[in-house]
Design a protein around this motif. Structure first.
Motif, short mmCIF file in Angstrom:
data_model
loop_
_atom_site.label_atom_id
_atom_site.label_comp_id
_atom_site.label_asym_id
_atom_site.label_seq_id
_atom_site.Cartn_x
_atom_site.Cartn_y
_atom_site.Cartn_z
N UNK A 1 -0.11 -32.68 6.67
CA UNK A 1 -1.40 -33.23 6.23
C UNK A 1 -2.15 -33.90 7.38
N UNK A 2 -1.40 -34.53 8.29
CA UNK A 2 -2.04 -35.24 9.42
C UNK A 2 -2.71 -34.28 10.39
N UNK B 1 -4.82 -23.56 -3.73
CA UNK B 1 -5.96 -24.47 -3.88
C UNK B 1 -5.50 -25.91 -4.02
N UNK B 2 -4.42 -26.12 -4.74
CA UNK B 2 -3.92 -27.49 -4.94
C UNK B 2 -3.47 -28.10 -3.62
N UNK B 3 -2.88 -27.30 -2.75
CA UNK B 3 -2.38 -27.82 -1.49
C UNK B 3 -3.49 -28.20 -0.54
N UNK B 4 -4.66 -27.59 -0.69
CA UNK B 4 -5.76 -27.94 0.21
C UNK B 4 -6.91 -28.62 -0.51
N UNK B 5 -6.71 -29.04 -1.73
CA UNK B 5 -7.77 -29.69 -2.50
C UNK B 5 -8.16 -31.03 -1.89
N UNK B 6 -9.44 -31.37 -2.04
CA UNK B 6 -9.94 -32.63 -1.52
C UNK B 6 -9.46 -33.82 -2.34
N UNK B 7 -9.20 -33.62 -3.61
CA UNK B 7 -8.79 -34.74 -4.44
C UNK B 7 -7.79 -34.30 -5.49
N UNK C 1 -14.41 -20.15 -5.16
CA UNK C 1 -13.65 -19.97 -3.92
C UNK C 1 -14.39 -19.05 -2.96
N UNK C 2 -15.66 -18.72 -3.25
CA UNK C 2 -16.43 -17.83 -2.38
C UNK C 2 -16.43 -18.39 -0.96
N UNK C 3 -16.13 -17.54 -0.02
CA UNK C 3 -16.09 -17.98 1.38
C UNK C 3 -14.80 -18.67 1.76
N UNK C 4 -13.84 -18.73 0.84
CA UNK C 4 -12.57 -19.43 1.11
C UNK C 4 -11.48 -18.47 1.57
N UNK C 5 -11.86 -17.33 2.11
CA UNK C 5 -10.86 -16.40 2.62
C UNK C 5 -10.25 -15.56 1.52
N UNK C 6 -8.93 -15.49 1.48
CA UNK C 6 -8.20 -14.66 0.53
C UNK C 6 -7.31 -15.57 -0.30
#
Length: 408
Positions: free
Chosen positions: A27-28, A245-251, A381-386
């Motif tokens: 995360x850091x 998505x959960x692993x890279x979610x903002x909140x 997720x548009x623009x979020x890769x695959x």
């Protein structure tokens, strides 16, 4: 992510504590984190943190990243994750297309391929194509054509144990032209496979995929593992995407990922974990009946939201497709009281603004009618890769960081 944020100073929990520290390093990012901060955030003693970080450095998973000014005493040494110390393959088997990505420990895509796929072909042929694409992304020639099908399996180099330095190669951007492989075989921790459901994720066995009954009972996990010599984890495409998505979610918070592509399904992230259900069948969102006397669906029912939505898509009526999708989304929000709805899939990606407008209108109208207050946030997720293929890779990586998603 279905794990405690606090460490435990017990020898029997060494792997748990190491995973906790490794996740904080992940995360850091490049900025890194000091041992003191690691101790503060995990509740572990400084001695325990020092032993864990020494072991991670010896294994090549962590390294020093400079020093940070201290308010008193000598500057603190900062540690960071070594992303290329290990890799995972993410494989998305859609009904008409295969996408494969190679990601490092930080989740960054370092190579990718895409090729047409006939999911209705005999299972052995599909597995052969999948194995060939995995082999290509790991060790095929640079500059491969990502749109060209590779009918012959590529050879797999001999596997080794544990992370090691990756082989030198040319990184790529994962675009339409394909990318060169960047990891030596010994750095690959496994393959995560995302496929249409329903299925048994524990054993990696598929059930009756809508429109493809021949897959019912097929042991995809064992078949692909035998073909590649790598560990394999299998889950539904929507679950894989939700995990990523959960692993890279903002909140934090509960959310539903709604995937509209060649089919329609949902991935549910509830209470800090993927919700698969007692029989791993949760998320069959597309087969909720919304019209009792509606048109027949490939699942054998009538009036399923998937049938209605895909019929509107086939007619080019995006507004109607979004309205139908919004009806299902509003039902889900009302049933689960979730915090967010995320839209994804190729069909949504073709006109994301129209789908967001249409789905949001239905959700907001339902919220006004029910008097439940403000409607939940809606994003794509548009623009979020695959997201599905990248989430599939996280099926392999997440446990390394103690992010197991769900024990079910």
């Amino acid at each position: 992510m279905n794990r405690s944020n606090a460490g435990a100073n017990l020898p029997t929990l060494r792997s748990h504590n190491a995973a906790l520290v490794l996740d904080l390093l992940r995360v850091a990012g490049e900025r890194g984190i000091s041992r003191l901060e690691l101790a503060e955030r995990t509740g572990l003693t400084p001695q325990a943190v020092s032993k864990i970080t020494a072991r991670l450095r010896a294994e090549g998973l962590a390294t020093e990243a400079g020093h940070r000014a201290s308010t008193g005493g000598k500057p603190r040494t900062v540690l960071r994750l070594v992303p290329d110390a290990g890799h995972a393959v993410g494989l998305h088997l859609d009904r008409d297309e295969l996408t494969v990505v190679l990601v490092d420990l930080a989740g960054t895509v370092v190579a990718s391929r895409r090729t047409p796929l006939d999911f209705g072909a005999p299972a052995g042929e599909v597995v052969a194509v999948a194995a060939g694409e995995v082999g290509a992304v790991l060790g095929g020639p640079a500059g491969v054509d990502a749109e060209a099908e590779s009918p012959q399996p590529h050879p797999f180099p001999e596997q080794g144990a544990g992370p090691s330095a990756p082989a030198a190669s040319t990184p790529g951007d994962g675009g339409a032209g394909g990318t060169a492989p960047v990891a030596g075989a010994r750095t690959v921790l496994g393959i995560g496979v995302a496929v249409p459901g329903p299925l048994d994720h524990r054993g990696g066995v598929l059930h009756r995929v809508t429109g493809f009954p021949q897959w019912d009972g097929y042991p995809l996990q064992d078949a692909l593992a035998a073909r590649t010599g790598l560990p394999v984890v299998v889950d539904k495409d929507t679950n894989a995407a939700a995990l990523g998505l959960a692993l890279r979610a903002d909140g934090p918070g509960d959310f539903a990922y709604l995937h509209l592509g060649t089919g329609l399904g949902a991935g549910l992230f509830l209470g800090g974990a993927l919700h698969r259900g007692a029989r791993t069948g949760a998320g069959e969102f597309g087969h909720q009946t919304v019209a009792l006397d509606g048109p027949p669906c490939g699942c054998g029912g009538r009036g399923c939201i998937e049938a209605l939505c895909l019929a509107a898509v086939a007619e080019g009526d995006v507004a109607e497709a979004a309205r139908v999708l919004g009806t299902g989304a509003a039902n889900l929000v009302g049933l689960l009281d979730i915090d967010r709805v995320v839209l994804g899939g190729r069909t949504v990606g073709a006109d994301p603004d129209a789908y967001v407008r249409g789905v949001r209108a239905v959700i907001e109208e339902r919220a006004r009618r029910d008097g439940t207050g403000a409607a939940v946030p809606l994003v794509t997720t548009a623009g979020a890769g695959r997201p599905v293929a990248e989430g599939a890779a996280q099926l392999v990586l997440a446990p390394l960081f103690g992010r197991v998603g769900s024990g079910a």
